[in-house]
Design an enzyme around this catalytic site. Structure first.
Site, mmCIF file in Angstrom:
data_model
loop_
_atom_site.group_PDB
_atom_site.id
_atom_site.type_symbol
_atom_site.label_atom_id
_atom_site.label_comp_id
_atom_site.label_asym_id
_atom_site.label_seq_id
_atom_site.Cartn_x
_atom_site.Cartn_y
_atom_site.Cartn_z
ATOM 1 N N SER A 1 2.634 -4.095 -10.144
ATOM 2 C CA SER A 1 1.840 -3.270 -9.404
ATOM 3 C C SER A 1 -0.232 -2.707 -9.732
ATOM 4 O O SER A 1 -0.006 -2.106 -11.296
ATOM 5 C CB SER A 1 2.317 -1.643 -8.072
ATOM 6 O OG SER A 1 1.165 -1.766 -7.353
ATOM 7 N N ASP B 1 -1.897 -4.296 -4.182
ATOM 8 C CA ASP B 1 -1.679 -3.104 -2.964
ATOM 9 C C ASP B 1 -3.127 -2.351 -2.225
ATOM 10 O O ASP B 1 -4.157 -2.203 -2.357
ATOM 11 C CB ASP B 1 -1.286 -1.685 -2.942
ATOM 12 C CG ASP B 1 -0.460 -1.375 -4.121
ATOM 13 O OD1 ASP B 1 0.981 -1.971 -3.165
ATOM 14 O OD2 ASP B 1 0.336 -1.667 -5.109
ATOM 15 N N MET C 1 -5.248 -0.695 0.687
ATOM 16 C CA MET C 1 -4.558 0.166 1.617
ATOM 17 C C MET C 1 -6.292 0.645 2.364
ATOM 18 O O MET C 1 -7.170 0.733 1.856
ATOM 19 C CB MET C 1 -4.124 0.933 0.402
ATOM 20 C CG MET C 1 -3.062 1.459 -0.567
ATOM 21 S SD MET C 1 -2.867 2.721 -0.969
ATOM 22 C CE MET C 1 -1.812 2.154 -2.446
ATOM 23 N N HIS D 1 0.077 -6.501 -0.147
ATOM 24 C CA HIS D 1 1.184 -5.682 0.592
ATOM 25 C C HIS D 1 -0.413 -5.194 1.018
ATOM 26 O O HIS D 1 -0.703 -4.175 0.289
ATOM 27 C CB HIS D 1 1.716 -5.093 -0.780
ATOM 28 C CG HIS D 1 2.914 -3.653 -0.047
ATOM 29 N ND1 HIS D 1 3.176 -2.164 -0.493
ATOM 30 C CD2 HIS D 1 3.034 -3.434 1.109
ATOM 31 C CE1 HIS D 1 3.285 -1.535 0.221
ATOM 32 N NE2 HIS D 1 3.293 -2.307 1.384
ATOM 33 N N MET E 1 -1.225 -2.307 2.788
ATOM 34 C CA MET E 1 -0.719 -1.278 3.581
ATOM 35 C C MET E 1 -2.387 -0.395 4.808
ATOM 36 O O MET E 1 -3.200 -0.202 5.010
ATOM 37 C CB MET E 1 -1.052 -0.099 2.626
ATOM 38 C CG MET E 1 0.775 -0.160 2.228
ATOM 39 S SD MET E 1 1.199 0.946 0.445
ATOM 40 C CE MET E 1 0.501 -0.746 -0.498
ATOM 41 N N GLY F 1 1.221 4.816 -0.352
ATOM 42 C CA GLY F 1 0.039 5.259 -0.300
ATOM 43 C C GLY F 1 -0.620 5.631 -1.825
ATOM 44 O O GLY F 1 -1.373 5.704 -1.576
ATOM 45 N N GLY G 1 1.245 5.519 -6.181
ATOM 46 C CA GLY G 1 1.530 4.873 -7.025
ATOM 47 C C GLY G 1 2.456 6.315 -8.051
ATOM 48 O O GLY G 1 2.177 7.470 -7.620
ATOM 49 N N GLY G 2 3.004 6.465 -8.738
ATOM 50 C CA GLY G 2 4.040 7.678 -9.163
ATOM 51 C C GLY G 2 4.833 8.587 -8.611
ATOM 52 O O GLY G 2 4.318 9.469 -8.984
ATOM 53 N N ASP H 1 9.753 -1.192 -2.878
ATOM 54 C CA ASP H 1 8.867 -0.980 -4.044
ATOM 55 C C ASP H 1 8.099 0.563 -4.155
ATOM 56 O O ASP H 1 9.004 1.395 -2.670
ATOM 57 C CB ASP H 1 7.467 -1.685 -2.672
ATOM 58 C CG ASP H 1 6.253 -1.143 -4.014
ATOM 59 O OD1 ASP H 1 5.857 -0.706 -4.821
ATOM 60 O OD2 ASP H 1 5.065 -1.374 -2.702
ATOM 61 N N GLY H 2 7.538 1.047 -5.706
ATOM 62 C CA GLY H 2 8.150 2.836 -4.886
ATOM 63 C C GLY H 2 9.358 3.119 -6.170
ATOM 64 O O GLY H 2 9.835 3.353 -5.922
ATOM 65 N N GLY H 3 8.645 4.198 -7.261
ATOM 66 C CA GLY H 3 8.780 4.703 -8.466
ATOM 67 C C GLY H 3 10.969 3.460 -8.847
ATOM 68 O O GLY H 3 11.917 4.308 -8.815
ATOM 69 N N GLY I 1 4.701 -0.195 -10.632
ATOM 70 C CA GLY I 1 3.764 0.485 -11.145
ATOM 71 C C GLY I 1 3.603 0.740 -12.539
ATOM 72 O O GLY I 1 3.456 -0.039 -13.433
HETATM 73 C C1 DX5 Z 1 2.464 2.893 -3.190
HETATM 74 C C2 DX5 Z 1 2.195 1.248 -3.329
HETATM 75 C C3 DX5 Z 1 3.282 1.067 -4.720
HETATM 76 C C4 DX5 Z 1 3.113 1.061 -5.788
HETATM 77 C C5 DX5 Z 1 4.192 1.954 -6.527
HETATM 78 O O1 DX5 Z 1 2.375 2.979 -1.580
HETATM 79 O O2 DX5 Z 1 3.371 0.327 -2.541
HETATM 80 O O3 DX5 Z 1 3.177 -0.793 -5.029
HETATM 81 O O4 DX5 Z 1 1.521 0.877 -6.544
HETATM 82 O O5 DX5 Z 1 3.945 2.691 -7.721
HETATM 83 P P1 DX5 Z 1 5.066 3.284 -8.594
HETATM 84 O O6 DX5 Z 1 6.190 1.920 -9.362
HETATM 85 O O7 DX5 Z 1 4.595 4.189 -9.753
HETATM 86 O O8 DX5 Z 1 6.060 4.089 -7.438
HETATM 87 ZN ZN ZN Z 2 3.432 -1.860 -3.203
#
Ligand code: DX5
Ligand code: ZN
Length: 225
Positions: A8, A35, A37, A66, A68, A144, A146-147, A177-179, A199
């Site tokens: 990501s 992403d 947003m 993606h 959002m 919304g 990352g991390g 997607d996420g973590g 990400g």
């Molecule tokens: C969050 C995004 C993710 C984000 C994931 O809303 O959709 O794609 O970049 O980041 P990590 O892998 O750090 O959780």
């Molecule tokens: Zn995403």
């Protein structure tokens, strides 16, 4: 089901985007996850066409966009022009008919169509769209940022969506997607996910290629379809 790793871009160094994209390519990324947003659907604003279009021209990696955002239907043609290979839309900000029409428009424009569930939505929210999608995205954090920390309690939902897809659209992939990272890939793959957005754990790993290689190995050995 083929395992795919989608770094990501949100976790990349935005002052050196071209270098970062080359690093993802050289590290064995399958797709590049972008992403978008809008500050309305999610409480954050990231980037849009002025960033995505030049990236589409720069890289051969399929762009996995993606959205959002509210009103993704407004942007289908521009996403195709920008070189998106797949477009994921969320399903809880509008009516079912608009979601269906948007998924069909994404496919008609030659892209893969995907529908997403955020954490509060049950697996059954995807039922009306199962035959219109090429990928289901199960968010494993609140969209919304990352991390954030992986939400383990989403795994039964991944399994439920996999089983529903096995009945009506077995070739459809499941993305998480996420973590996602060393300690979470195996659980997600075991629940039935085969496409992994990564990400922080890819762009910010000491060695991105080694990180993606090890996540892929883990996913391949843990996957249960
Ligand atoms: C969050 C995004 C993710 C984000 C994931 O809303 O959709 O794609 O970049 O980041 P990590 O892998 O750090 O959780
Ligand atoms: Zn995403």
């Amino acid at each position: 089901m083929e395992i795919k790793m989608a770094p990501s871009l949100l976790a990349a160094d935005f002052l050196h985007l071209e270098d970062e994209i080359r690093r993802a390519e050289a590290s064995g990324a399958d797709w590049l996850h972008c992403d978008v947003m809008d500050g309305v659907y999610v409480p954050n604003i990231s980037f849009g066409f002025p960033v995505i279009s030049p990236i589409g021209a720069l890289t051969k990696l399929p762009l996995d966009v993606h959205m959002m955002t509210v009103c993704p239907e407004k942007y289908v043609d521009r996403l195709a022009e920008a070189g998106a290979a797949s477009v994921t839309i969320h399903t809880d900000h509008t009516d079912g008919e608009t979601v269906r029409d948007t998924l069909k428009a994404i496919r008609s424009a030659g892209m893969r169509a995907a529908a997403a569930l955020r954490p509060k939505q049950p697996a059954s929210d995807l039922d009306p769209y199962l035959e219109l999608i090429d990928m289901a995205l199960i968010m494993t954090v609140e969209p919304g940022f990352g991390g954030q920390k992986f939400m383990r309690d989403m795994m039964p939902k991944v399994r439920a969506v996999r089983e529903a897809l096995n009945r009506v659209n077995p070739s459809c992939g499941i993305q998480v997607d996420g973590g996602i990272g060393a300690s979470t890939v195996s659980e997600a793959a075991g629940a039935g996910a085969n496409i992994f957005v990564v990400g922080t754990a890819s762009f910010r790993a000491p060695d991105m290629a080694e990180a993606l290689r090890s996540f892929r190995r883990t996913a391949e050995s843990s996957y249960r379809g």
